[in-house]
Design an enzyme around this catalytic site. Structure first.
Site, PDB file in Angstrom:
ATOM      1  CE1 TYR A  49      -4.076  -1.969   0.256  1.00 16.08           C
ATOM      2  CE2 TYR A  49      -2.583  -3.436   1.453  1.00 16.08           C
ATOM      3  CZ  TYR A  49      -3.788  -3.216   0.764  1.00 16.08           C
ATOM      4  OH  TYR A  49      -4.678  -4.257   0.586  1.00 16.08           O
ATOM      5  CB  SER A  50       0.818   4.357  -2.061  1.00 13.16           C
ATOM      6  OG  SER A  50       0.785   3.641  -3.264  1.00 13.16           O
ATOM      7  CB  CYS A  79       0.042   6.893  -8.216  1.00 10.34           C
ATOM      8  SG  CYS A  79      -0.002   5.602  -6.954  1.00 10.34           S
ATOM      9  CD  GLU A 106       4.485   2.579  -6.183  1.00  8.01           C
ATOM     10  OE1 GLU A 106       5.701   2.294  -6.254  1.00  8.01           O
ATOM     11  OE2 GLU A 106       3.972   3.099  -5.175  1.00  8.01           O
ATOM     12  CE1 TYR A 146      -3.889   0.755  -6.309  1.00 10.18           C
ATOM     13  CE2 TYR A 146      -1.702   1.768  -6.403  1.00 10.18           C
ATOM     14  CZ  TYR A 146      -3.038   1.814  -6.029  1.00 10.18           C
ATOM     15  OH  TYR A 146      -3.519   2.926  -5.375  1.00 10.18           O
TER      16      TYR A 146
HETATM   17  P1  FAD Z   1      -7.235 -10.099  -3.043  1.00 11.52           P
HETATM   18  O1  FAD Z   1      -8.002 -10.910  -2.115  1.00 11.52           O
HETATM   19  O2  FAD Z   1      -5.798 -10.340  -3.136  1.00 11.52           O
HETATM   20  O3  FAD Z   1      -7.908 -10.198  -4.439  1.00 11.52           O
HETATM   21  C1  FAD Z   1      -7.269  -9.725  -5.564  1.00 11.52           C
HETATM   22  C2  FAD Z   1      -7.440 -10.736  -6.647  1.00 11.52           C
HETATM   23  O4  FAD Z   1      -8.799 -10.832  -6.947  1.00 11.52           O
HETATM   24  C3  FAD Z   1      -6.779 -10.353  -7.936  1.00 11.52           C
HETATM   25  O5  FAD Z   1      -5.451 -10.750  -7.963  1.00 11.52           O
HETATM   26  C4  FAD Z   1      -7.630 -11.059  -8.946  1.00 11.52           C
HETATM   27  O6  FAD Z   1      -7.188 -12.378  -9.089  1.00 11.52           O
HETATM   28  C5  FAD Z   1      -8.983 -11.050  -8.314  1.00 11.52           C
HETATM   29  N1  FAD Z   1      -9.833  -9.988  -8.848  1.00 11.52           N
HETATM   30  C6  FAD Z   1      -9.730  -8.676  -8.605  1.00 11.52           C
HETATM   31  N2  FAD Z   1     -10.672  -7.984  -9.235  1.00 11.52           N
HETATM   32  C7  FAD Z   1     -11.398  -8.902  -9.910  1.00 11.52           C
HETATM   33  C8  FAD Z   1     -12.505  -8.819 -10.745  1.00 11.52           C
HETATM   34  N3  FAD Z   1     -13.080  -7.642 -11.034  1.00 11.52           N
HETATM   35  N4  FAD Z   1     -12.993  -9.950 -11.288  1.00 11.52           N
HETATM   36  C9  FAD Z   1     -12.433 -11.143 -11.014  1.00 11.52           C
HETATM   37  N5  FAD Z   1     -11.374 -11.290 -10.209  1.00 11.52           N
HETATM   38  C10 FAD Z   1     -10.860 -10.186  -9.686  1.00 11.52           C
HETATM   39  N6  FAD Z   1      -4.467  -0.439  -2.873  1.00 11.52           N
HETATM   40  C11 FAD Z   1      -5.089   0.531  -2.191  1.00 11.52           C
HETATM   41  O7  FAD Z   1      -6.281   0.419  -1.877  1.00 11.52           O
HETATM   42  N7  FAD Z   1      -4.423   1.670  -1.819  1.00 11.52           N
HETATM   43  C12 FAD Z   1      -3.114   1.862  -2.119  1.00 11.52           C
HETATM   44  O8  FAD Z   1      -2.541   2.888  -1.767  1.00 11.52           O
HETATM   45  C13 FAD Z   1      -2.429   0.838  -2.821  1.00 11.52           C
HETATM   46  N8  FAD Z   1      -1.140   0.968  -3.114  1.00 11.52           N
HETATM   47  C14 FAD Z   1      -0.499  -0.015  -3.812  1.00 11.52           C
HETATM   48  C15 FAD Z   1       0.849   0.156  -4.113  1.00 11.52           C
HETATM   49  C16 FAD Z   1       1.526  -0.817  -4.808  1.00 11.52           C
HETATM   50  C17 FAD Z   1       2.981  -0.599  -5.149  1.00 11.52           C
HETATM   51  C18 FAD Z   1       0.836  -1.989  -5.227  1.00 11.52           C
HETATM   52  C19 FAD Z   1       1.554  -3.041  -5.984  1.00 11.52           C
HETATM   53  C20 FAD Z   1      -0.490  -2.155  -4.918  1.00 11.52           C
HETATM   54  C21 FAD Z   1      -1.173  -1.185  -4.198  1.00 11.52           C
HETATM   55  N9  FAD Z   1      -2.512  -1.344  -3.847  1.00 11.52           N
HETATM   56  C22 FAD Z   1      -3.160  -0.334  -3.171  1.00 11.52           C
HETATM   57  C23 FAD Z   1      -3.255  -2.597  -4.157  1.00 11.52           C
HETATM   58  C24 FAD Z   1      -3.156  -3.590  -2.976  1.00 11.52           C
HETATM   59  O9  FAD Z   1      -1.828  -4.044  -2.863  1.00 11.52           O
HETATM   60  C25 FAD Z   1      -4.022  -4.828  -3.149  1.00 11.52           C
HETATM   61  O10 FAD Z   1      -3.719  -5.420  -4.365  1.00 11.52           O
HETATM   62  C26 FAD Z   1      -5.500  -4.531  -3.076  1.00 11.52           C
HETATM   63  O11 FAD Z   1      -5.841  -3.956  -1.833  1.00 11.52           O
HETATM   64  C27 FAD Z   1      -6.299  -5.843  -3.235  1.00 11.52           C
HETATM   65  O12 FAD Z   1      -5.855  -6.729  -2.285  1.00 11.52           O
HETATM   66  P2  FAD Z   1      -6.867  -7.714  -1.562  1.00 11.52           P
HETATM   67  O13 FAD Z   1      -6.111  -8.607  -0.666  1.00 11.52           O
HETATM   68  O14 FAD Z   1      -7.989  -6.969  -0.960  1.00 11.52           O
HETATM   69  O15 FAD Z   1      -7.471  -8.534  -2.770  1.00 11.52           O
END
Ligand code: FAD
Ligand code: A2P
Length: 375
Positions: free
Chosen positions: A154-155, A333, A373, A375
């Protein structure tokens, strides 16, 4: 036979000889005297030349406290070598305490976006960071295979001084991931965990990481920011660093350039940190520009949803005038999906100025002025 007169005449005749002898002695003495004076004159600098001895003595004394006179081999410092990274890794994360967790959205907004702050004061080593970096969060619980959940990045949305300016907190801006699958609503694991945690809860934190989104040190730099949704997080930190009065007192960084934020949100109620941004606009009318693309309330020229790339095109001339200034940095971003659209808009905008974006972009990247950046 000598008469008295002859004797006198003979005596008188010797007078010139005596004078000549006397003159000879006198000039010889004078020459020596002059030579002595000349020698004395040329000897003075020699006396000066002795002076450095004193300096040498001083230097020797100084050397007791100063580094050795012989210079050590020059160490070439890596760029951003001072920026902290990976103080905490997944095997030994820091357990931070939640200080606050509140919604950033107004009534009528779509989804869930929260501002979450963690206390870092008990971290040892101290988890310090700079604007533009990210941290890792390891959600509690296990995945479908019974293994601990992997970390998500997360940023960081706060400056290094934290929201309360005490330098021992870190804040995030998190959107809960939600999507429909086979008629069922799926909640993202980590984003849901973060949006649900309460003050006092312990959270496993890793990092900090990232050197891609750092701000330049230059107080005269121009900062163009292209953000969608939570992509505002690092921009919020930059803007606080530039314009938040208490933050400025702390950081002694007197930003004098132009900051231009292009912000994409689905609805007005989804605009993030809006009150702060409006305040910065009022306080810094010559240094801050804020352009919004509210996709579901505004339309682009083709009648479609208004995205930040449409706003970029509208401002092509002014934007490229800025980009031509080598003090201008561009930060992108948020949604990965916006990248092709931004590229297309930049290509068109560049063409209007007789420039070739596909050539220009790698140049900007190489110069460390194009920061992405997504994602
Ligand atoms: P997960 O449970 O991991 O689910 C994600 C997975 O669900 C995906 O990989 C995909 O397989 C599936 N999926 C997603 N959307 C769909 C869809 N529409 N249909 C079907 N399948 C789908 N997030 C923020 O909120 N704020 C930030 O500041 C932020 N900064 C980031 C900075 C960086 C450098 C990076 C790499 C990512 C950043 N993110 C940020 C994103 C964050 O890291 C997560 O990826 C995001 O919160 C989702 O994680 P999760 O565990 O909730 O979802
Ligand atoms: P929309 O969802 O209306 O299509 P949030 O993260 O709060 O949903 O905000 C993301 C913003 O970015 C929304 O306004 C969203 O519009 C917009 N967006 C979605 N896809 C793109 C894209 N490809 N390029 C630029 N903006 C996009």
């Amino acid at each position: 036979m000598y008469s008295q007169a002859k004797v006198i005449a003979g005596g008188l005749a010797h007078i010139p000889v005596v004078i000549a002898v006397f003159y000879f002695i006198l000039t010889t003495f004078n020459k020596r005297a002059l030579k002595f004076v000349e020698e004395s004159k040329t000897k003075k600098p020699e006396a000066k030349a002795v002076e450095p001895k004193k300096v040498t003595v001083l230097k020797t004394e100084a050397a007791k406290t100063e580094p050795a006179k012989t210079e050590p081999p020059k160490v070439v410092k890596k760029k951003h070598a001072d920026v902290p990274v990976n103080i905490y890794r997944p095997k030994t994360p820091y357990e931070g305490t939640v200080v606050e967790n509140y919604s950033l959205l107004k009534e009528g907004a779509i989804g869930r976006v929260n501002h979450i702050t963690f206390d870092l004061k008990d971290s040892d080593p101290f988890l310090n960071y700079v604007e533009g970096q990210s941290i890792g969060i390891m959600p509690a619980g296990e995945d479908a295979n019974g293994k601990p959940h992997k970390l998500r990045l997360y940023s960081i949305a706060s400056t290094r001084h934290g929201d309360d300016f005490n330098g021992n907190t870190v804040s995030l801006c998190v959107r809960q991931l939600q999507y429909e699958k086979d008629g069922e609503t799926i909640n993202g694991v980590c984003s849901t965990y973060l949006c649900d945690i309460k003050p006092g809860d312990k959270v496993k934190i890793t990092g900090p990481v990232g050197k891609e989104m750092l701000l330049p040190d230059d107080e005269d730099a121009n900062i163009v920011m292209l953000a969608t949704g939570t992509g505002i997080a690092p921009m919020r930190a930059y803007l606080r660093r530039m314009f938040e009065p208490t933050e400025k007192e702390k950081n002694k960084w007197n930003f004098k350039g132009k900051a231009w934020l292009f912000m994409g949100a689905p609805k007005s109620a989804n605009l993030l940190y809006e009150e702060d941004l409006q305040r910065y606009l009022i306080d810094n009318p010559n240094n801050f520009k804020y352009t919004k693309a509210i996709s579901r309330e505004q339309q682009n020229t083709k009648g479609g949803r208004m995205y930040i790339q449409d706003r970029v095109l509208e401002s092509a001339n002014e934007l490229f005038n800025m980009i031509e200034d080598e003090k201008t940095h561009i930060y992108l971003c948020g949604l990965k999906g916006m990248e092709p659209g931004i590229d297309e808009a930049m290509t068109k905008a560049a063409e209007e100025k007789g420039l070739n974006w596909s050539e220009l972009r790698p140049q900007l990247k190489k110069a460390g002025r194009w920061h992405v950046e997504t994602y």
